[in-house]
Every structure is written in structure tokens, then in C-alpha cells.
Design a protein around this motif. Structure first.
Motif, PDB file in Angstrom:
ATOM      1  N   THR A   8      -4.835  -3.679  -6.084  1.00 37.72           N
ATOM      2  CA  THR A   8      -3.590  -3.061  -5.292  1.00 37.72           C
ATOM      3  C   THR A   8      -3.949  -2.286  -4.089  1.00 37.72           C
ATOM      4  OG1 THR A   8      -2.587  -3.191  -7.373  1.00 37.72           O
ATOM      5  CG2 THR A   8      -1.570  -1.958  -5.625  1.00 37.72           C
ATOM      6  N   LYS A  10      -1.132  -0.590  -2.122  1.00 39.17           N
ATOM      7  CA  LYS A  10      -0.248   0.021  -2.039  1.00 39.17           C
ATOM      8  C   LYS A  10       0.926  -0.590  -2.890  1.00 39.17           C
ATOM      9  CE  LYS A  10       3.310   0.095   1.184  1.00 39.17           C
ATOM     10  NZ  LYS A  10       3.996  -0.098   2.564  1.00 39.17           N
ATOM     11  N   SER A  11       1.515   0.393  -3.799  1.00 40.69           N
ATOM     12  CA  SER A  11       2.850   0.031  -4.647  1.00 40.69           C
ATOM     13  C   SER A  11       4.030   0.704  -4.037  1.00 40.69           C
ATOM     14  CB  SER A  11       2.346   0.169  -6.009  1.00 40.69           C
ATOM     15  OG  SER A  11       3.260  -0.388  -6.865  1.00 40.69           O
ATOM     16  N   GLU A  12       5.273  -0.104  -4.000  1.00 41.73           N
ATOM     17  CA  GLU A  12       6.270   0.541  -3.646  1.00 41.73           C
ATOM     18  C   GLU A  12       7.282   0.275  -4.609  1.00 41.73           C
ATOM     19  OE1 GLU A  12       9.662   0.692  -0.101  1.00 41.73           O
ATOM     20  OE2 GLU A  12       8.024  -0.794   0.211  1.00 41.73           O
ATOM     21  N   LYS A  13       7.785   1.206  -5.221  1.00 41.25           N
ATOM     22  CA  LYS A  13       8.950   1.097  -6.189  1.00 41.25           C
ATOM     23  C   LYS A  13      10.387   0.821  -5.385  1.00 41.25           C
ATOM     24  CE  LYS A  13       6.621   3.012 -10.150  1.00 41.25           C
ATOM     25  NZ  LYS A  13       5.451   2.073 -10.155  1.00 41.25           N
ATOM     26  N   GLN A  23       9.121  -3.484  -8.375  1.00 44.77           N
ATOM     27  CA  GLN A  23       8.162  -2.956  -7.274  1.00 44.77           C
ATOM     28  C   GLN A  23       7.641  -4.071  -6.283  1.00 44.77           C
ATOM     29  OE1 GLN A  23       5.250  -1.299 -10.272  1.00 44.77           O
ATOM     30  NE2 GLN A  23       3.742  -2.304  -9.173  1.00 44.77           N
ATOM     31  N   ASP A  25       3.997  -4.836  -4.306  1.00 48.02           N
ATOM     32  CA  ASP A  25       2.635  -4.232  -4.182  1.00 48.02           C
ATOM     33  C   ASP A  25       2.040  -5.070  -3.287  1.00 48.02           C
ATOM     34  OD1 ASP A  25       2.897  -2.691  -6.429  1.00 48.02           O
ATOM     35  OD2 ASP A  25       1.437  -3.889  -7.646  1.00 48.02           O
ATOM     36  N   ASP A  26       1.026  -4.337  -2.327  1.00 48.66           N
ATOM     37  CA  ASP A  26       0.213  -4.855  -1.127  1.00 48.66           C
ATOM     38  C   ASP A  26      -0.897  -5.287  -1.981  1.00 48.66           C
ATOM     39  OD1 ASP A  26       2.336  -5.038   0.685  1.00 48.66           O
ATOM     40  OD2 ASP A  26       1.762  -2.927   1.446  1.00 48.66           O
ATOM     41  N   VAL A  27      -1.690  -6.195  -1.902  1.00 47.82           N
ATOM     42  CA  VAL A  27      -2.816  -6.482  -2.784  1.00 47.82           C
ATOM     43  C   VAL A  27      -3.996  -7.106  -1.715  1.00 47.82           C
ATOM     44  CG1 VAL A  27      -1.731  -6.977  -4.871  1.00 47.82           C
ATOM     45  CG2 VAL A  27      -2.024  -8.731  -3.611  1.00 47.82           C
ATOM     46  N   LYS A  36       1.578  -9.734  -0.606  1.00 48.75           N
ATOM     47  CA  LYS A  36       2.651  -9.034  -1.086  1.00 48.75           C
ATOM     48  C   LYS A  36       2.826  -9.683  -2.637  1.00 48.75           C
ATOM     49  CE  LYS A  36       4.966  -6.546   2.567  1.00 48.75           C
ATOM     50  NZ  LYS A  36       4.395  -5.200   2.251  1.00 48.75           N
TER      51      LYS A  36
END
Length: 181
Positions: A8, A10-13, A23, A25-27, A36
Motif C-alpha cells: 500500500t 496510499k489509503s483513502e477512507k 477505502q 488504496d493505491d498499491v 487502485k
């Protein structure tokens, strides 16, 4: 390192609801590229295969909004924070069916939709049912009908897609396998 791990970045709720969290997540993929992932976080759930003294299975029928139809299922419900799965199983059995059980046996657990959700479902079985004198009130937003079916009747409902969810399909296959022993 885990095989095929996606790290991961970035993780956006996106949403925090009563039952789920969503959420994005960019992985980083194993090949170094990025992607994504849309994820549903769920606290987990339980289901009970309740067998009456006359060898019928207790089911509940309820409307499922995502499907826009009613289906027949084994009693089930969401784990509350800090609650043990067996405690949840008894609570859901009582709320949904008016039965309680002196004991439950753990059958299995499985991820319901691992492609996008982390929900872990615990399955229990009991043939120690007792009708409650004073049934526990169910959830205010839950309207259900109780059915008691033989395994053959349940298999017929499966063919007719009146039973059409994974946990209940699993329960019927499990009971069929026990019968075949």
C-alpha cells in the motif's frame, strides 16, 4: 515477504458506515507497476445451522435490498466490536428465530468476498435448540419470516434459487456431506 504482495502506497477512507467502511488504496504490484484497489472493511459475521429435534433446519426469509428480492437463509449477523463469534451466533439465533441453544459446534470460517472485502464469516451448527418463552426482540429494521425445512426441501429451494447466498449454500452442502457419510 508474502507471495504476490501488493504494498500500500496510499489509503483513502471514502465512507464509514454502520456496517462497513469503504477505502481506496493505491498499491505497488509485484511487477513494480501501480494499481487502485477498492476495499470494503467489515467487522466479520457469524451464521448458525440450527437443527430442530425433528431434524428440520431453521431458516429465515428476508428482503435483501442489494438483490431487490427476498431470499431464504440460515440465521446470521454481524460481529459487534469485541464480541466473540460464538456469543454473536447465540444472539443472532435468538433474535432472528426465537430459539436458543445450549451449545454450538464450530464448523468453519471463510472470507465471503476476498476480491474486495475482508469479511470473515464463522459458521456454527447446533441440534440443541430450545424455543424461548420470551423471544428477544430483533432489530427494528429487520423483517423476517421463520421457516423450518427438511434437507430435501432446502435442496429444492436451492435449485429454485429461493436459497441463493454463499453461507446458506455452504450449510446445505455441509449437511448433505454429513448425510452421505
Amino acid at each position: 515477504m508474502k507471495k504476490f504482495e501488493e504494498k500500500t502506497i496510499k489509503s483513502e477512507k471514502i465512507y464509514n458506515g454502520k456496517m462497513i467502511q469503504l477505502q481506496v488504496d493505491d498499491v505497488t504490484l509485484p511487477n513494480g507497476k501501480t494499481a487502485k484497489r477498492e476495499l470494503i472493511k467489515h467487522p466479520g459475521a457469524v451464521a448458525v445451522i440450527p437443527i430442530t429435534k425433528d431434524n428440520k433446519i431453521v431458516f429465515v426469509e428476508q428482503f435483501r435490498k442489494p438483490l431487490e428480492k427476498s431470499i431464504i437463509e440460515i440465521p446470521a449477523g454481524k460481529l459487534e466490536e469485541g464480541e466473540e463469534p460464538e456469543v454473536t451466533a447465540i444472539r443472532e439465533l435468538e433474535e432472528e428465530t426465537g430459539y436458543t441453544a445450549s451449545s454450538l459446534s464450530f464448523v468453519s470460517s471463510f472470507y465471503t468476498s476476498p476480491g474486495f472485502a475482508d469479511e470473515l464469516m464463522y459458521i456454527y451448527i447446533t441440534d440443541q435448540l430450545e424455543k424461548m418463552e420470551n423471544p428477544v426482540a430483533g432489530d427494528d429494521d429487520e423483517f423476517i419470516e421463520i421457516l423450518e425445512l427438511t434437507l430435501d426441501e432446502a435442496k429444492q429451494y436451492l435449485e429454485e434459487e429461493r436459497i441463493h447466498d454463499a453461507k446458506t449454500n455452504y450449510a446445505i452442502l455441509y449437511l448433505h456431506a454429513l448425510e452421505m457419510r
